[in-house]
Scaffold this motif. Structure first.
Motif, short mmCIF file in Angstrom:
data_model
loop_
_atom_site.label_atom_id
_atom_site.label_comp_id
_atom_site.label_asym_id
_atom_site.label_seq_id
_atom_site.Cartn_x
_atom_site.Cartn_y
_atom_site.Cartn_z
N GLY A 58 0.84 -1.18 0.00
CA GLY A 58 0.00 0.00 0.00
C GLY A 58 0.88 1.24 0.00
O GLY A 58 1.97 1.24 0.58
N ILE A 59 0.42 2.28 -0.65
CA ILE A 59 1.10 3.58 -0.66
C ILE A 59 0.06 4.60 -0.23
O ILE A 59 -1.01 4.68 -0.82
CB ILE A 59 1.61 3.95 -2.07
CG1 ILE A 59 2.30 2.77 -2.76
CG2 ILE A 59 2.55 5.16 -2.00
CD1 ILE A 59 1.50 2.16 -3.86
N SER A 93 4.00 -0.95 -14.00
CA SER A 93 3.47 -2.25 -14.42
C SER A 93 2.69 -3.04 -13.39
O SER A 93 1.84 -3.85 -13.76
CB SER A 93 4.61 -3.12 -14.97
OG SER A 93 5.54 -3.40 -13.96
N THR A 94 2.94 -2.85 -12.09
CA THR A 94 2.18 -3.64 -11.11
C THR A 94 1.24 -2.80 -10.25
O THR A 94 0.67 -3.30 -9.29
CB THR A 94 3.10 -4.48 -10.19
OG1 THR A 94 3.77 -3.62 -9.27
CG2 THR A 94 4.07 -5.32 -10.99
N GLU A 154 1.88 -4.35 -6.67
CA GLU A 154 2.33 -5.72 -6.39
C GLU A 154 3.73 -5.76 -5.79
O GLU A 154 4.02 -6.62 -4.97
CB GLU A 154 2.31 -6.56 -7.67
CG GLU A 154 0.94 -6.74 -8.27
CD GLU A 154 0.07 -7.68 -7.47
OE1 GLU A 154 0.58 -8.59 -6.80
OE2 GLU A 154 -1.16 -7.48 -7.51
N THR A 155 4.62 -4.88 -6.24
CA THR A 155 6.02 -4.92 -5.78
C THR A 155 6.39 -3.65 -5.02
O THR A 155 5.81 -2.58 -5.25
CB THR A 155 6.99 -5.08 -6.97
OG1 THR A 155 6.97 -3.87 -7.75
CG2 THR A 155 6.63 -6.27 -7.84
N PHE A 156 7.38 -3.78 -4.15
CA PHE A 156 7.86 -2.62 -3.41
C PHE A 156 8.43 -1.58 -4.38
O PHE A 156 8.19 -0.38 -4.21
CB PHE A 156 8.93 -3.02 -2.39
CG PHE A 156 9.47 -1.84 -1.65
CD1 PHE A 156 8.78 -1.31 -0.57
CD2 PHE A 156 10.65 -1.23 -2.06
CE1 PHE A 156 9.26 -0.19 0.10
CE2 PHE A 156 11.13 -0.11 -1.39
CZ PHE A 156 10.44 0.41 -0.30
N ASN A 157 9.18 -2.02 -5.38
CA ASN A 157 9.79 -1.07 -6.32
C ASN A 157 8.73 -0.25 -7.05
O ASN A 157 8.90 0.96 -7.24
CB ASN A 157 10.69 -1.79 -7.32
CG ASN A 157 11.99 -2.23 -6.69
OD1 ASN A 157 12.40 -1.73 -5.65
ND2 ASN A 157 12.63 -3.21 -7.31
N LEU A 190 7.25 2.26 -4.66
CA LEU A 190 8.17 3.39 -4.52
C LEU A 190 8.10 4.31 -5.73
O LEU A 190 8.07 5.54 -5.58
CB LEU A 190 9.60 2.89 -4.29
CG LEU A 190 10.66 3.94 -4.03
CD1 LEU A 190 10.32 4.79 -2.80
CD2 LEU A 190 12.02 3.28 -3.85
N LEU A 191 8.03 3.74 -6.93
CA LEU A 191 7.88 4.56 -8.14
C LEU A 191 6.61 5.41 -8.09
O LEU A 191 6.63 6.59 -8.43
CB LEU A 191 7.82 3.67 -9.38
CG LEU A 191 9.12 3.15 -9.94
CD1 LEU A 191 8.85 2.16 -11.07
CD2 LEU A 191 9.99 4.28 -10.44
N ALA A 192 5.51 4.80 -7.66
CA ALA A 192 4.24 5.53 -7.57
C ALA A 192 4.33 6.67 -6.56
O ALA A 192 3.87 7.78 -6.83
CB ALA A 192 3.11 4.57 -7.20
N ALA A 193 4.92 6.39 -5.40
CA ALA A 193 5.08 7.43 -4.38
C ALA A 193 5.98 8.56 -4.88
O ALA A 193 5.66 9.74 -4.70
CB ALA A 193 5.64 6.82 -3.09
#
Length: 90
Positions: A21-22, A57-58, A72-75, A78-81
């Motif tokens: 979650g972000i 992508s996720t 789906e992934t931490f990376n 982090l990109l979204a945030a």
């Protein structure tokens, strides 16, 4: 957590449903105003549509109010945030 000048803007956490979650951090404990929220173009979108619009992508969900998204992934979380923070001018 993403912070600028000792102010938390977004937090990333493992979700009970899987993935991450972000969430935007409120300006104060009493209010609902956020220091940073997700772009309006993402709000209310899910899965393929959100992935196409965001380019992440996720990424699988963005709340209509813009305070929460899921990846789906931490990376990708982090990109979204980071993208949300950069859109707010930080």
């Amino acid at each position: 957590e993403l912070a600028i000048k000792n102010k938390y803007l977004m937090t990333i956490f493992p979700s009970n449903r899987g993935g991450y979650g972000i969430q935007g951090v409120p300006v104060s404990y009493e209010g609902t105003e956020l220091r940073c929220s997700f772009p309006r173009e993402w709000r209310g979108l899910e899965k393929e549509k959100l992935q196409r619009v965001s380019g992440i992508s996720t990424l699988r969900f963005c709340h209509p109010a813009g305070f929460l998204a899921m990846a789906e992934t931490f990376n990708d979380a982090l990109l979204a945030a980071e993208f949300a923070v950069s859109c707010q001018g930080y």
